[in-house]
Design a protein around this motif. Structure first.
Motif, PDB file in Angstrom:
ATOM      1  N   SER A  32     -36.450  22.325  50.287  1.00 26.03           N
ATOM      2  CA  SER A  32     -36.976  22.310  51.643  1.00 26.03           C
ATOM      3  C   SER A  32     -37.998  23.424  51.816  1.00 26.03           C
ATOM      4  O   SER A  32     -37.795  24.541  51.341  1.00 26.03           O
ATOM      5  CB  SER A  32     -35.825  22.493  52.640  1.00 26.03           C
ATOM      6  OG  SER A  32     -36.252  22.281  53.946  1.00 26.03           O
ATOM      7  N   LYS A  33     -39.106  23.092  52.479  1.00 28.03           N
ATOM      8  CA  LYS A  33     -40.137  24.076  52.813  1.00 28.03           C
ATOM      9  C   LYS A  33     -40.453  23.931  54.294  1.00 28.03           C
ATOM     10  O   LYS A  33     -40.731  22.831  54.770  1.00 28.03           O
ATOM     11  CB  LYS A  33     -41.409  23.843  52.005  1.00 28.03           C
ATOM     12  CG  LYS A  33     -41.260  24.092  50.529  1.00 28.03           C
ATOM     13  CD  LYS A  33     -42.565  23.859  49.807  1.00 28.03           C
ATOM     14  CE  LYS A  33     -42.375  24.042  48.307  1.00 28.03           C
ATOM     15  NZ  LYS A  33     -43.616  23.881  47.569  1.00 28.03           N
ATOM     16  N   ILE A  34     -40.401  25.026  54.992  1.00 26.88           N
ATOM     17  CA  ILE A  34     -40.646  25.027  56.433  1.00 26.88           C
ATOM     18  C   ILE A  34     -41.663  26.106  56.755  1.00 26.88           C
ATOM     19  O   ILE A  34     -41.553  27.232  56.269  1.00 26.88           O
ATOM     20  CB  ILE A  34     -39.340  25.334  57.215  1.00 26.88           C
ATOM     21  CG1 ILE A  34     -38.273  24.288  56.949  1.00 26.88           C
ATOM     22  CG2 ILE A  34     -39.610  25.478  58.707  1.00 26.88           C
ATOM     23  CD1 ILE A  34     -38.587  22.904  57.443  1.00 26.88           C
ATOM     24  N   GLN A  48     -38.900  28.776  51.927  1.00 27.38           N
ATOM     25  CA  GLN A  48     -38.571  27.800  50.890  1.00 27.38           C
ATOM     26  C   GLN A  48     -37.107  28.004  50.503  1.00 27.38           C
ATOM     27  O   GLN A  48     -36.683  29.137  50.236  1.00 27.38           O
ATOM     28  CB  GLN A  48     -39.461  27.989  49.672  1.00 27.38           C
ATOM     29  CG  GLN A  48     -40.916  27.782  49.980  1.00 27.38           C
ATOM     30  CD  GLN A  48     -41.795  28.030  48.772  1.00 27.38           C
ATOM     31  OE1 GLN A  48     -41.321  28.166  47.646  1.00 27.38           O
ATOM     32  NE2 GLN A  48     -43.090  28.090  49.001  1.00 27.38           N
ATOM     33  N   LYS A 138     -33.824  25.055  60.588  1.00 26.24           N
ATOM     34  CA  LYS A 138     -34.648  23.850  60.494  1.00 26.24           C
ATOM     35  C   LYS A 138     -34.701  23.325  59.057  1.00 26.24           C
ATOM     36  O   LYS A 138     -34.638  22.120  58.827  1.00 26.24           O
ATOM     37  CB  LYS A 138     -36.054  24.146  61.016  1.00 26.24           C
ATOM     38  CG  LYS A 138     -36.912  22.927  61.132  1.00 26.24           C
ATOM     39  CD  LYS A 138     -38.213  23.242  61.854  1.00 26.24           C
ATOM     40  CE  LYS A 138     -39.032  21.976  61.888  1.00 26.24           C
ATOM     41  NZ  LYS A 138     -39.841  21.849  63.046  1.00 26.24           N
ATOM     42  N   ALA A 139     -34.785  24.233  58.086  1.00 20.92           N
ATOM     43  CA  ALA A 139     -34.819  23.825  56.684  1.00 20.92           C
ATOM     44  C   ALA A 139     -33.534  23.099  56.309  1.00 20.92           C
ATOM     45  O   ALA A 139     -33.571  22.080  55.619  1.00 20.92           O
ATOM     46  CB  ALA A 139     -35.032  25.039  55.782  1.00 20.92           C
ATOM     47  N   GLU A 142     -33.593  19.616  57.985  1.00 19.66           N
ATOM     48  CA  GLU A 142     -34.526  18.687  57.336  1.00 19.66           C
ATOM     49  C   GLU A 142     -34.065  18.302  55.936  1.00 19.66           C
ATOM     50  O   GLU A 142     -34.391  17.239  55.450  1.00 19.66           O
ATOM     51  CB  GLU A 142     -35.937  19.272  57.317  1.00 19.66           C
ATOM     52  CG  GLU A 142     -36.539  19.285  58.701  1.00 19.66           C
ATOM     53  CD  GLU A 142     -38.019  19.577  58.708  1.00 19.66           C
ATOM     54  OE1 GLU A 142     -38.621  19.714  57.624  1.00 19.66           O
ATOM     55  OE2 GLU A 142     -38.572  19.671  59.812  1.00 19.66           O
ATOM     56  N   ASP A 143     -33.306  19.182  55.305  1.00 18.06           N
ATOM     57  CA  ASP A 143     -32.758  18.875  53.993  1.00 18.06           C
ATOM     58  C   ASP A 143     -31.614  17.865  54.113  1.00 18.06           C
ATOM     59  O   ASP A 143     -31.178  17.302  53.127  1.00 18.06           O
ATOM     60  CB  ASP A 143     -32.265  20.170  53.336  1.00 18.06           C
ATOM     61  CG  ASP A 143     -31.813  19.967  51.913  1.00 18.06           C
ATOM     62  OD1 ASP A 143     -30.606  20.090  51.679  1.00 18.06           O
ATOM     63  OD2 ASP A 143     -32.654  19.672  51.051  1.00 18.06           O
TER      64      ASP A 143
END
Length: 156
Positions: A32-34, A48, A138-139, A142-143
């Protein structure tokens, strides 16, 4: 230890994390990258995270920000690396409450980040301190590994 000596110690820990941030840089493999920013003061973070088997295997951040934002990101990475997603989510919620001046379950679990409790006295700095932690939430969302529930309200 006198109060002024304790304040100086806390200030020095923040300055050290800001000048020499831990886990600063990029990961070759991230699940995941935010990227998030704080439009109030211009702080920007790219977080990351490498999550394997429900655990934060590795984490790194890059970007630019004030000393509080950078120090908080450094402290956050130290606190959550190796933790399960559930543990990291609890730490995130605890930190967000701590910097609001609210009670938390166990602030010692936050490591160096617990010293940022003093940010509660400076409402304009709360967004600086929470940027990395919100990016982590958030990461993880989203993951697909966690649902991040905000049960705090930022002071405006």
């Amino acid at each position: 230890m006198g109060l002024s000596k304790l304040d100086n110690l806390y200030r020095q820990v923040i300055l050290d994390h800001s000048a020499y941030p831990h886990h600063h840089g990029t990961l070759s493999a991230a699940t995941s990258k935010i990227e998030m920013n704080n439009p109030t003061c211009g702080d920007v973070i790219e977080l990351q995270v490498d999550i394997k088997d429900g655990r934060i295997n590795n984490i790194a951040f890059d970007g630019s920000g004030c000393s509080i934002s950078t120090a908080s990101a450094s402290m956050m990475t130290d606190a959550v690396i190796g933790k399960t997603i559930e543990e990291a989510m609890h730490l995130t919620v605890d930190f967000l409450q701590l910097v609001q001046g609210k009670e938390t379950r166990d602030p010692d679990q936050l490591g160096d980040a617990a010293i940022l409790s003093g940010v509660a006295k400076f409402p304009a700095r709360i967004k600086c301190a929470t940027l990395a932690w919100k990016a982590l939430g958030k990461a993880m969302e989203e993951d697909g590994t966690a649902t991040f529930h905000h049960d705090h309200k930022e002071e405006e």
